[in-house]
Design a protein around this motif. Sequence first.
Motif, mmCIF file in Angstrom:
data_model
loop_
_atom_site.group_PDB
_atom_site.id
_atom_site.type_symbol
_atom_site.label_atom_id
_atom_site.label_comp_id
_atom_site.label_asym_id
_atom_site.label_seq_id
_atom_site.Cartn_x
_atom_site.Cartn_y
_atom_site.Cartn_z
ATOM 1 N N VAL A 162 39.252 -10.836 111.327
ATOM 2 C CA VAL A 162 40.429 -11.042 110.509
ATOM 3 C C VAL A 162 40.432 -12.039 109.400
ATOM 4 N N HIS B 227 45.609 0.450 110.906
ATOM 5 C CA HIS B 227 44.549 -0.412 111.336
ATOM 6 C C HIS B 227 44.433 -1.530 110.168
ATOM 7 N N ARG C 286 46.596 -2.641 108.109
ATOM 8 C CA ARG C 286 47.714 -3.589 107.857
ATOM 9 C C ARG C 286 47.335 -4.504 109.034
ATOM 10 N N ASN C 287 47.257 -4.041 110.277
ATOM 11 C CA ASN C 287 46.871 -4.875 111.353
ATOM 12 C C ASN C 287 45.751 -6.194 111.113
ATOM 13 N N ARG D 220 44.957 -7.166 108.277
ATOM 14 C CA ARG D 220 45.430 -8.288 107.242
ATOM 15 C C ARG D 220 46.536 -8.969 108.141
ATOM 16 N N ASP D 221 47.345 -8.545 108.866
ATOM 17 C CA ASP D 221 48.362 -9.492 109.312
ATOM 18 C C ASP D 221 48.331 -10.087 110.634
ATOM 19 N N TYR D 222 47.464 -9.736 111.491
ATOM 20 C CA TYR D 222 47.193 -10.445 112.962
ATOM 21 C C TYR D 222 46.534 -11.772 112.655
ATOM 22 N N VAL D 223 47.103 -12.683 113.540
ATOM 23 C CA VAL D 223 46.454 -14.080 113.499
ATOM 24 C C VAL D 223 46.229 -14.507 114.735
ATOM 25 N N PRO D 224 44.853 -14.317 115.210
ATOM 26 C CA PRO D 224 44.427 -14.805 116.513
ATOM 27 C C PRO D 224 44.688 -16.192 117.018
ATOM 28 N N LYS D 225 44.844 -16.284 118.307
ATOM 29 C CA LYS D 225 45.193 -17.642 118.821
ATOM 30 C C LYS D 225 44.173 -17.989 119.825
#
Length: 112
Positions: free
Chosen positions: A4, A36, A38-39, A41-46
């Motif tokens: 991402v 898919h 959009r996710n 683009r927007d997901y920030v993993p931790k």
Amino acid sequence: MPLVRSFNLEATGLEARDWLDLSQYAEYERKLWDIHIRNLRDYVPKPYAGHVTLFRTSVHPFFCSFDPTFGWAELAEEGVTVKLVPGGHESILEEPHVRVLAQELMACSTLK
């Protein structure tokens, strides 16, 4: 670097059709691709506090990182084990490839 973060997906309004020719797909599939993208683009993993076993194929899917851990190395605090299994992204859960994946999963569960 995680998948991402490996793309410049910060542009607002980015849609799947900006990356792919979706004309051959049914409307419901085009909607899934848009979700898919959009996710992505927007997901920030931790960070994850444990160890990760990553099952992957040697085939690189379309939106992939060429990092062999697909970015998990910087997220999994206790490290990553990569296990290559046969097939491709689209066929890893289909016969005959799924049998090898199942064997690898069972081997992991016996290690604990």
